[in-house]
Structures are given as C-alpha cells and as structure tokens.
Design a protein around this motif. Sequence first.
Motif, PDB file in Angstrom:
ATOM      1  N   GLY A 366      45.528  47.973  44.421  1.00  0.00           N
ATOM      2  CA  GLY A 366      45.875  47.518  43.075  1.00  0.00           C
ATOM      3  C   GLY A 366      46.512  46.142  43.097  1.00  0.00           C
ATOM      4  N   ASN A 367      47.430  45.921  44.015  1.00  0.00           N
ATOM      5  CA  ASN A 367      48.106  44.620  44.116  1.00  0.00           C
ATOM      6  C   ASN A 367      47.140  43.510  44.515  1.00  0.00           C
ATOM      7  OD1 ASN A 367      50.644  45.530  43.334  1.00  0.00           O
ATOM      8  ND2 ASN A 367      51.241  46.074  45.415  1.00  0.00           N
ATOM      9  N   ARG A 368      46.158  43.840  45.354  1.00  0.00           N
ATOM     10  CA  ARG A 368      45.157  42.840  45.723  1.00  0.00           C
ATOM     11  C   ARG A 368      44.316  42.442  44.512  1.00  0.00           C
ATOM     12  NH1 ARG A 368      41.367  43.523  50.569  1.00  0.00           N
ATOM     13  NH2 ARG A 368      41.021  41.378  49.901  1.00  0.00           N
ATOM     14  N   ASN A 369      43.973  43.437  43.697  1.00  0.00           N
ATOM     15  CA  ASN A 369      43.213  43.152  42.478  1.00  0.00           C
ATOM     16  C   ASN A 369      44.029  42.329  41.487  1.00  0.00           C
ATOM     17  OD1 ASN A 369      40.399  44.528  42.178  1.00  0.00           O
ATOM     18  ND2 ASN A 369      41.646  46.059  43.241  1.00  0.00           N
ATOM     19  N   ILE A 370      45.297  42.680  41.328  1.00  0.00           N
ATOM     20  CA  ILE A 370      46.162  41.948  40.397  1.00  0.00           C
ATOM     21  C   ILE A 370      46.276  40.483  40.811  1.00  0.00           C
ATOM     22  CG2 ILE A 370      48.578  41.692  39.651  1.00  0.00           C
ATOM     23  CD1 ILE A 370      48.676  44.810  39.621  1.00  0.00           C
ATOM     24  N   LYS A 371      46.441  40.236  42.091  1.00  0.00           N
ATOM     25  CA  LYS A 371      46.501  38.859  42.592  1.00  0.00           C
ATOM     26  C   LYS A 371      45.199  38.120  42.297  1.00  0.00           C
ATOM     27  CE  LYS A 371      47.331  36.147  46.795  1.00  0.00           C
ATOM     28  NZ  LYS A 371      47.580  36.209  48.268  1.00  0.00           N
ATOM     29  N   PHE A 372      44.072  38.807  42.488  1.00  0.00           N
ATOM     30  CA  PHE A 372      42.761  38.213  42.238  1.00  0.00           C
ATOM     31  C   PHE A 372      42.582  37.892  40.751  1.00  0.00           C
ATOM     32  CE2 PHE A 372      38.001  38.981  41.789  1.00  0.00           C
ATOM     33  CZ  PHE A 372      37.647  37.742  42.303  1.00  0.00           C
ATOM     34  N   PHE A 373      42.969  38.831  39.884  1.00  0.00           N
ATOM     35  CA  PHE A 373      42.885  38.603  38.439  1.00  0.00           C
ATOM     36  C   PHE A 373      43.731  37.399  38.019  1.00  0.00           C
ATOM     37  CE2 PHE A 373      42.118  43.444  37.782  1.00  0.00           C
ATOM     38  CZ  PHE A 373      40.767  43.272  37.958  1.00  0.00           C
ATOM     39  N   LYS A 374      44.938  37.309  38.565  1.00  0.00           N
ATOM     40  CA  LYS A 374      45.830  36.204  38.211  1.00  0.00           C
ATOM     41  C   LYS A 374      45.241  34.868  38.639  1.00  0.00           C
ATOM     42  CE  LYS A 374      50.250  38.665  38.018  1.00  0.00           C
ATOM     43  NZ  LYS A 374      51.533  38.946  38.669  1.00  0.00           N
ATOM     44  N   ASN A 375      44.602  34.852  39.803  1.00  0.00           N
ATOM     45  CA  ASN A 375      43.964  33.619  40.274  1.00  0.00           C
ATOM     46  C   ASN A 375      42.831  33.182  39.332  1.00  0.00           C
ATOM     47  OD1 ASN A 375      45.612  33.431  42.504  1.00  0.00           O
ATOM     48  ND2 ASN A 375      44.176  34.446  43.898  1.00  0.00           N
ATOM     49  N   ILE A 376      42.078  34.156  38.817  1.00  0.00           N
ATOM     50  CA  ILE A 376      40.991  33.852  37.861  1.00  0.00           C
ATOM     51  C   ILE A 376      41.577  33.236  36.584  1.00  0.00           C
ATOM     52  CG2 ILE A 376      39.272  34.880  36.312  1.00  0.00           C
ATOM     53  CD1 ILE A 376      38.637  36.876  38.555  1.00  0.00           C
ATOM     54  N   ILE A 377      42.646  33.859  36.082  1.00  0.00           N
ATOM     55  CA  ILE A 377      43.275  33.363  34.859  1.00  0.00           C
ATOM     56  C   ILE A 377      43.877  31.981  35.062  1.00  0.00           C
ATOM     57  CG2 ILE A 377      45.179  33.774  33.227  1.00  0.00           C
ATOM     58  CD1 ILE A 377      44.609  36.816  33.702  1.00  0.00           C
ATOM     59  N   ASP A 378      44.549  31.783  36.212  1.00  0.00           N
ATOM     60  CA  ASP A 378      45.153  30.467  36.512  1.00  0.00           C
ATOM     61  C   ASP A 378      44.089  29.390  36.653  1.00  0.00           C
ATOM     62  OD1 ASP A 378      47.635  31.624  36.496  1.00  0.00           O
ATOM     63  OD2 ASP A 378      47.830  31.785  38.670  1.00  0.00           O
ATOM     64  N   GLU A 379      42.941  29.766  37.258  1.00  0.00           N
ATOM     65  CA  GLU A 379      41.849  28.812  37.441  1.00  0.00           C
ATOM     66  C   GLU A 379      41.291  28.364  36.085  1.00  0.00           C
ATOM     67  OE1 GLU A 379      37.387  28.920  39.375  1.00  0.00           O
ATOM     68  OE2 GLU A 379      39.024  29.835  40.534  1.00  0.00           O
ATOM     69  N   ARG A 380      41.239  29.315  35.146  1.00  0.00           N
ATOM     70  CA  ARG A 380      40.729  28.987  33.818  1.00  0.00           C
ATOM     71  C   ARG A 380      41.660  28.033  33.088  1.00  0.00           C
ATOM     72  NH1 ARG A 380      39.858  32.859  28.550  1.00  0.00           N
ATOM     73  NH2 ARG A 380      38.189  31.655  27.596  1.00  0.00           N
ATOM     74  N   VAL A 381      42.984  28.262  33.263  1.00  0.00           N
ATOM     75  CA  VAL A 381      43.981  27.402  32.616  1.00  0.00           C
ATOM     76  C   VAL A 381      43.950  26.015  33.246  1.00  0.00           C
ATOM     77  CG1 VAL A 381      46.438  27.068  32.236  1.00  0.00           C
ATOM     78  CG2 VAL A 381      45.462  29.349  32.018  1.00  0.00           C
TER      79      VAL A 381
END
Length: 381
Positions: A366-381
């Motif tokens: 779960g934590n690995r997925n959360i980190k991955f999701f955050k990276n996607i969101i940060d990349e978009r910003v």
Amino acid sequence: MHIAFLTSEYPHPKITHSAGIGTSIKNLAVVLVKQGHHVTVFVYGVATNEIFKDSGIAIHKIAYKKYTVFSWYLYRKHLQKYINKVITNNQIEILEAPDWTGITAFMKFKCPLLIRLHGTDAYFCALEGRKQKQKNFWFEKKALTTANFITSVSEFTAKKTTKLFSLSKKIEVIHNGIDSTNFSASSIKVEANSILYFGTIIRKKGVLELAGIFNEVVKKNPKASLTLLGKDVVDILKKKSTLELFQCKLSAKAKNNVTYISHVPYNQVKEYIAKANVIVLPSFAEAFPMTWLEAMAMEKALVTSNIGWAKELMIDGETGFIEDPRNHDLYAAKIIQLLENKEMNSIFGKNARKCIENNFSQEIIGNRNIKFFKNIIDERV
C-alpha cells in the motif's frame, strides 16, 4: 489524494462477480482510506445503476447499455461521460484501470489514466499458445499506448507485455499485496494427506495437468485426497466442461479420492485452506496470483508452477516447491514429500508467512502504491 478505480469486478454482495483483480483493488482501496485518502470505485458492465459506500469507499455501479450498433464504442463513451462528471465534481486526481481487453481504449479522462498490468488477453494467449482475437489485441494496444502511466503486478508481466505490444513507456512494478491479518494461520485441524487446489477450474491454471499429477500421487500414497474448490468453466479448446475433461484424465483409484466443490462464500475459502495439508497451484498463466499470496499468508506449504512470475513470489525449497506441471512424476514427488514430512511442511509454511509479512503485506505494498500515486500527481503539477 482522491484515487479512483475502473473495474468489472469487486468483492461485495451487491456485485455478482469478483476474482483476483477485484480483491487486489479492494486491498489497496482499504489501505488508502485508512491513511486518510479518498477512494471511488467505478464498476462497469453490471445489471443496474447504484451508488453506495463500503468501508469508506464510494462504489458506483454503472449498468451495461446495449445499443443498436457499435455498442463496444458507445458504451465506452457512456462510461467516459459518467466518470468524467464524477472526476470533476469530486476532484479525482488519478483513475486506475486494468489492462484486460483494453476497456479504456477510445476514452479520454479529465485526470491522468494509470493502467495496471494484471495480464492482457494477449498476454494470456501468448502464455497458453492460443490465437488471440484481433479486435482484443487492437483494444488492448490502444488502451496501453494512450495511458498516461503504466504499472505492473510483476516484473515478468511487465516484460512480456512490453514485448507483445512494443511499448516504450516505463513500467513501474508494484506487486500485489494482501491483508496478512485477515489471512493468517488457523487453529482448524489439518486433515492428513489432504491436497487442495482453489481457483477457477480452467486449463490455463494447470487443472488438466493436475489430473495426471494426482494419478502419480495416489500410486505412491493411496490415502491422498484432492479437493478442487472453484467455478468450473467451459474449456476454450475442447468446448466442454473443464471439470469433465479433468475427470476423464483420472485413474479409477484417483477418481475415488477427488472431491469437487463448486462455490463457497469468499470468507469460507480460508477454512478449506486451513484444513489442507498441501496446496497445489500448477498454473501456466498468471500475473501475480492472489491465491498464492493467500495460501502463503496462512502458513501453507505450496507446490506451484515454475513459470515467469513464480520466482518473484516463491522461494524454491524454502516456502514450498516450484515445478513444471507438465512433469507429472516430479511434481507428484514434491507433493508426496510435503505430505509425508511434517517438519519440512511446517517449516515451509512458516517461511511462506514470513515472506508475505516482509515483502507483500497490505501495508508495505500500500505504501509503495501511495508513493507512486503521489509522484504521478506531483509530475502533473
């Protein structure tokens, strides 16, 4: 964060169909909600429309709509319109969808689309040596090439899919995880000489090879029993019941020692796993199977296939044995060894549990997925 999932399956009484993909989505959704994130699940292809909450997760059932022509396209556009409205109204930041049959082909969403590789139709056809329908390949390729991001539940699946579709995108590998508190060692007494296969009764999961394997087991151990637990399906090649094909391959002695159970409620599957002495999962085509994770978490010694993904999960000679299911004698010998050697069986089971806790627990994955999701969101910003 607000993460959404598009799926045709999900484990809930209001949804009739669920298998490994649905279970893996729910496992991840539960972790996200526990850590304060928002989760929406869109379940497509169902009979009725409905919106409800389950454990803090918003579930949207989107009924299938049949059109006079081009239903495959118009239903996708119906899904797109519905989902985009919810994305806008609820500020969803990522939509995740599976790769199977390319459901997101010809859809455009108002947030990044992440496709998770659980195994395309092309992938399973390649592993089984079957010819794929051209339209399925076309849909899957379109969906994968237009996705913003791709992740995979195993390294093997990532490499195989990249080759099949000539993909150039980087694929992040994040294995499936499991709630190791829900699946754990049980006080239920183990039945001596008992062998369990659980999962769909289907060719690609090695069920037909299991008949030949069990014939060899019974020759050496006449007391051995085999239980098949799962839904029987029509064999894709012979167009007959896979269970009937399996039974035709059994010797007279082996046939008397086999029990078939078509269906039990999901929470009762654990009772059958707990009672089994050895779990056999001789599959030819998987991505990163939940059944293997569940059995290992319950401290069970396994004999599995040795193909692709297996070495990313199993440790041969430590958490169980991996073997080619087509080699009936060797596969049977591994089963017999675990039936007869209680100490080895127990050690393998405990090692399997440790492997899950250290690598594939719901929290770690779960934590690995959360980190991955955050990276996607940060990349978009």
